[in-house]
Design an enzyme around this catalytic site. Structure first.
Site, PDB file in Angstrom:
ATOM      1  N   GLU A 168      -6.915  -7.344  -0.873  1.00  0.00           N
ATOM      2  CA  GLU A 168      -7.437  -7.539   0.592  1.00  0.00           C
ATOM      3  C   GLU A 168      -9.019  -7.154   0.438  1.00  0.00           C
ATOM      4  O   GLU A 168      -9.350  -6.090   0.570  1.00  0.00           O
ATOM      5  CB  GLU A 168      -6.746  -6.350   1.493  1.00  0.00           C
ATOM      6  CG  GLU A 168      -5.339  -6.817   1.654  1.00  0.00           C
ATOM      7  CD  GLU A 168      -4.767  -5.709   2.668  1.00  0.00           C
ATOM      8  OE1 GLU A 168      -5.662  -4.869   3.321  1.00  0.00           O
ATOM      9  OE2 GLU A 168      -3.278  -5.579   2.778  1.00  0.00           O
ATOM     10  N   GLU A 218       0.841  -1.248   0.178  1.00  0.00           N
ATOM     11  CA  GLU A 218       0.127   0.020  -0.202  1.00  0.00           C
ATOM     12  C   GLU A 218       0.682   1.304  -0.073  1.00  0.00           C
ATOM     13  O   GLU A 218       0.756   2.271   0.783  1.00  0.00           O
ATOM     14  CB  GLU A 218      -0.687  -0.216   1.393  1.00  0.00           C
ATOM     15  CG  GLU A 218      -1.961  -1.061   1.268  1.00  0.00           C
ATOM     16  CD  GLU A 218      -3.327  -0.877   2.299  1.00  0.00           C
ATOM     17  OE1 GLU A 218      -4.345  -1.160   1.770  1.00  0.00           O
ATOM     18  OE2 GLU A 218      -2.904  -0.562   3.180  1.00  0.00           O
TER      19      GLU A 218
END
Length: 582
Positions: free
Chosen positions: A232, A158
């Site tokens: 995710e 991320e």
């Protein structure tokens, strides 16, 4: 093992179309004797792949130490996944977030006062290169290109939420390739961060927990070709101390998963099994207010903290069966649990009396941070003499993260970072009174700019405006409690270890409940279960069955404040993770 390829908008495995249906399962949050069980249950739910992060800070606790043993034996975990017929997505960091202490970045990096983490800072890059040089060679034989289960490897994590330095991602990808990683590389970001976190030559994937059509369209707009994947899919969430236990209704989560799979996209459930932040390994968030994460990482996942299937497990299994083969074996049952109510803790050892056993004192003019002391987790006790008697105002520049204040051994107050507290009024009984500040690292920040999170007292301490100098620093990592001198007797004042024993006929999982206790941490047979805190929401600690042994077992509780007398704990068959939000 077959090799993953990207062909047009699809994954293929040895030339055949393939959809990744995966779930996150962190080996470092699960007792190693439970790894095979959790992997089997993941496969029985219908998964063909599991995903795991790799915590740099555990594998390399000091610059000159690297571990791949016991509960950190990642090669063994990968071999168990392969034996179960599961593929693996590997996310080695160096930064992982994961609600893990410091986002997985080792604390010793922060001993350098101006290092810039997750950047092209040469000091950081040198450390990352050393980490990869030790982590990756033992894993190369587990890559799919060499017959192993690892299909793909993630670059950083991320990164788009942190920065937009493509050169940094390029550098990390080059390190992976130079180390021999020859499987596909991928990045994962929240949809709004794709432009900043993506890397040319690596597959971009997105993270979200709902509105799949919208976010997959955003991913396709950013990446016109290539497989669509949610790396995710947030089917649950984590808890923080002082909050409520977060849950997501099984039917609602299952419908969102159905919507996602109906698009043809690949998915990784975050989490299929959350596990536990054993010891002092929980992370924290700091968006203008510091919020430490609890010990449990149950995550309201399909497999709960003890690895038992939940209603969400069965709902997800039914959804997956619409899109992929699910094993014909019956779904697993809940495992037996152990109960032992009212375990007495009859012996005590005051913390301050045990300093010579637990710590090596270090003298300094100003308080030293944990990082300056070469310490990662635990506590530091700071001690100095006060110059004069009378009413006084104690002021601390920074509290990282919770300071208990004592004068001549008597508790006089607590200062908490979470409450933005820096000052305390007190009375000094006499000239030369001893001031003690017991400071707890409650978890380094794991997300956002706050990851440069040095612990202890990173600043000055003043009394009535005058700086206090001449400190003795007692590092208390509490790696081992060997040598503590326990005695029976009346309750002690101040932090103390309390010990008791209980008998077990057949070891099994159980949950430690501490009614009447305030705040502290628990060990069983030397295994560090983690923190408890009466503020909740979590009110029990998961105790894995493999920690226990037939016959006599020892439990030790470090209580920082006070507990109901007589001191007892309960081992119960069910957990208490706290109230949920209405």
């Amino acid at each position: 093992m077959p090799v993953l390829q990207i062909e047009g908008d699809d994954f293929t495995l040895d030339g055949e179309p393939f959809r990744i249906i995966s779930g996150s399962l962190h080996y470092f949050r699960v007792h190693p004797e439970h790894w095979a069980d959790r992997l089997r249950k993941a496969r029985l739910m219908g998964l063909n792949t599991v995903e795991t992060y790799v915590p740099w800070n555990l594998h390399q606790p000091r610059p000159d130490t690297f571990r791949l043993d016991a509960g950190l034996d990642l090669p063994h975990f990968l071999d168990l996944a392969a034996a179960e017929g599961l593929h693996v997505l590997l996310r080695p960091g160096p930064y992982i977030c994961a609600e893990w202490e410091g986002g997985g970045l080792p604390s010793w990096l922060l001993a350098d006062p101006d290092i810039r983490l997750r950047s092209q800072d040469p000091r950081y890059l040198h450390a990352v290169a050393g980490y990869f040089a030790q982590l990756l060679p033992p894993l190369l034989g587990r890559l799919a290109t060499r017959g192993g289960p690892v299909l793909a490897v993630q670059v950083e994590n991320e990164y788009g939420a942190h920065g937009n330095d493509t050169a940094h991602l390029t550098h990390l990808a080059a390190l992976l390739r130079e180390s021999g990683v020859d499987v596909p590389l991928f990045t994962s970001d929240q949809p709004g961060d794709l432009a900043r976190g993506a890397l040319p030559g690596a597959l971009a994937t997105a993270n979200f927990g709902s509105r799949s059509g919208r976010w997959l369209a955003a991913l396709r707009a950013h990446q016109p070709t290539g497989p669509l994947m949610c790396t995710e899919f947030w089917n649950g969430w984590f808890d923080r101390w002082g909050g409520h236990h977060v849950v997501r209704e099984p039917d609602e989560a299952a419908q969102e998963l159905d919507d996602l799979l109906a698009t043809g996209a690949s998915v990784n459930l975050y989490m299929v099994h959350g596990g536990t932040n054993f010891g002092f390994t929980n992370g924290a968030n700091d968006k203008h207010t510091y919020r430490p994460t609890v010990t449990s990482y149950d995550y309201d996942a399909p497999l709960d903290e003890a690895g038992d299937p939940t209603a969400k497990y069965h709902a997800f299994r039914a959804v997956i069966a619409k899109y992929a083969p699910v094993p014909a074996d019956p779904a697993p049952e809940r495992a037996a649990k152990l109960a032992a109510p009212g375990v007495p803790l009859t012996e005590s050892a005051p913390l301050f009396d045990a300093l010579a056993t637990l710590s090596t004192a270090v003298s300094s003019a100003r308080p030293l941070t944990m990082e300056q002391l070469g310490q990662d987790f635990g506590f530091v006790l700071y001690e100095t003499a006060l110059p004069a008697a009378g009413p006084a105002l104690l002021e601390l520049d920074e509290v990282r993260d919770r300071a208990q204040v004592f004068v001549d051994g008597q508790p006089v107050g607590v200062l908490e970072r979470e409450n933005h507290e820096h000052a305390l009024a007190l009375t000094v009984p006499r000239e030369g009174s001893v001031l003690r500040l017991l400071v707890e690292n409650q978890g380094r920040v794991n997300y956002g700019p706050g990851i440069h999170d040095r612990k202890g007292l990173p600043g000055r301490v003043r009394l009535n405006g005058a700086e206090l100098t001449g400190w003795t620093n007692h590092p208390l990592p509490l790696h081992s409690l060997d040598g503590l001198a326990f005695t029976s007797g009346p309750p002690t004042v101040g932090p103390a270890f309390h010990r008791g024993t209980f008998e077990v006929e057949a070891p099994a999982d159980t949950f430690v409940h501490l009614p009447g206790w305030t705040k502290g941490t628990v060990w069983v047979n030397g295994f560090h279960l983690g923190r408890y805190w009466s503020r909740g929401p979590q009110r029990s600690l998961y105790l894995p069955g493999p920690v226990l042994r037939p016959g006599r077992n020892a439990i030790t509780v470090l209580e920082l404040h006070a507990a109901r007398h007589p001191h007892t704990v309960d081992l119960r068959t069910t957990p208490d993770l706290g109230p949920t939000e209405e």
